[in-house]
Scaffold this active site. Structure first.
Site, PDB file in Angstrom:
ATOM      1  N   GLY A  28       0.820  -1.207   0.000  1.00  0.00           N
ATOM      2  CA  GLY A  28       0.000   0.000   0.000  1.00  0.00           C
ATOM      3  C   GLY A  28       0.854   1.257   0.000  1.00  0.00           C
TER       4      GLY A  28
ATOM      5  N   ARG B 146       2.810   4.351   1.180  1.00  0.00           N
ATOM      6  CA  ARG B 146       3.641   4.642   2.352  1.00  0.00           C
ATOM      7  C   ARG B 146       3.905   3.395   3.214  1.00  0.00           C
ATOM      8  NH1 ARG B 146       4.818   7.949  -0.532  1.00  0.00           N
ATOM      9  NH2 ARG B 146       4.172  10.100  -0.555  1.00  0.00           N
ATOM     10  N   SER B 147       3.981   2.239   2.546  1.00  0.00           N
ATOM     11  CA  SER B 147       4.250   0.995   3.276  1.00  0.00           C
ATOM     12  C   SER B 147       5.732   0.699   3.388  1.00  0.00           C
ATOM     13  CB  SER B 147       3.537  -0.176   2.586  1.00  0.00           C
ATOM     14  OG  SER B 147       4.028  -0.345   1.270  1.00  0.00           O
ATOM     15  N   GLY B 148       6.583   1.517   2.750  1.00  0.00           N
ATOM     16  CA  GLY B 148       8.022   1.305   2.812  1.00  0.00           C
ATOM     17  C   GLY B 148       8.595   0.636   1.576  1.00  0.00           C
ATOM     18  N   LYS B 149       7.819   0.583   0.506  1.00  0.00           N
ATOM     19  CA  LYS B 149       8.252  -0.105  -0.717  1.00  0.00           C
ATOM     20  C   LYS B 149       9.526   0.488  -1.301  1.00  0.00           C
ATOM     21  CE  LYS B 149       4.503   0.833  -2.934  1.00  0.00           C
ATOM     22  NZ  LYS B 149       3.816   1.664  -1.946  1.00  0.00           N
ATOM     23  N   SER B 150       9.545   1.782  -1.510  1.00  0.00           N
ATOM     24  CA  SER B 150      10.690   2.420  -2.166  1.00  0.00           C
ATOM     25  C   SER B 150      11.957   2.293  -1.332  1.00  0.00           C
ATOM     26  CB  SER B 150      10.395   3.890  -2.460  1.00  0.00           C
ATOM     27  OG  SER B 150       9.374   3.997  -3.428  1.00  0.00           O
TER      28      SER B 150
ATOM     29  N   THR C 296       9.400   6.826 -13.158  1.00  0.00           N
ATOM     30  CA  THR C 296       8.348   6.775 -14.171  1.00  0.00           C
ATOM     31  C   THR C 296       7.349   7.925 -14.051  1.00  0.00           C
ATOM     32  OG1 THR C 296       6.961   5.371 -12.782  1.00  0.00           O
ATOM     33  CG2 THR C 296       8.503   4.257 -14.273  1.00  0.00           C
TER      34      THR C 296
ATOM     35  N   HIS D 187      12.422  12.139  -3.644  1.00  0.00           N
ATOM     36  CA  HIS D 187      12.991  10.841  -4.007  1.00  0.00           C
ATOM     37  C   HIS D 187      14.429  10.980  -4.507  1.00  0.00           C
ATOM     38  CE1 HIS D 187       9.972   7.749  -3.407  1.00  0.00           C
ATOM     39  NE2 HIS D 187       9.053   8.624  -3.763  1.00  0.00           N
TER      40      HIS D 187
END
Length: 169
Positions: free
Chosen positions: A8, A10-14, A33, A48
């Site tokens: 989801g 702000r789940s820490g993916k990046s 992208t 980022h």
């Protein structure tokens, strides 16, 4: 090797994906992208960029990955949701055409020699039900693309509240 990092907002993916890329390479490539839709997106892009140091090669490409040669490289693509949005908008919300085009672009880099791909995507279908017809169409597009990517991935990680949960691989 293909890694899919999903979850989801702000789940820490990046953060997880960037850490993984640096574990796999001393000089990873970051493919952004996002289109600069407005000031908010520009702020996100700037934030980022600040998270990455001189070890990274940054590429901004909002659609056509087939133009890029990643042979022998570790590449982080962030993110599929924004990438899909670009196809969806440019095809006047045609789900089938968008899906066909984005799959073709993905396969153009996945088939390159000795490439390691780390792909960040969102599980938007796990959130609030889309209020509009176009929103529901996009949610379907995202879900179908996520299924396609997961089928191609060697490892899939679901991020939950900053915690990586391996669900494939």
């Amino acid at each position: 090797m293909i890694y899919l990092i999903t979850g989801g907002e702000r789940s820490g993916k990046s953060s997880y994906a960037q850490s993984l890329a640096l574990q796999l390479s001393n000089s990873p490539i970051y493919v952004a992208t996002a289109r600069k839709w407005d000031d908010d997106f520009q702020h996100r892009i700037n934030r980022h960029k600040q998270e990455r140091d001189e070890r990274w090669t940054n590429i901004e490409n909002d659609k056509y990955f087939s133009e890029l040669d990643f042979s022998g490289k570790t590449v982080l693509i962030d993110c599929v949701t924004l990438w899909l949005t670009n196809f969806f908008v440019d095809t006047d919300n045609d789900v089938n055409l968008s899906l066909e085009e984005v799959k073709r672009e993905f396969l153009s880099i996945a088939d390159q020699k000795n490439v390691t791909l780390i792909i960040v995507t969102n599980e938007i279908g796990m959130g609030v039900h889309a209020e509009t017809h176009i929103g529901r169409k996009f949610t379907e597009l995202q879900g179908w693309m996520n299924q396609f990517l997961a089928s191609k991935a060697d490892e899939v990680v679901l991020m939950v509240s900053g915690i990586p949960v391996k669900i494939k691989g």
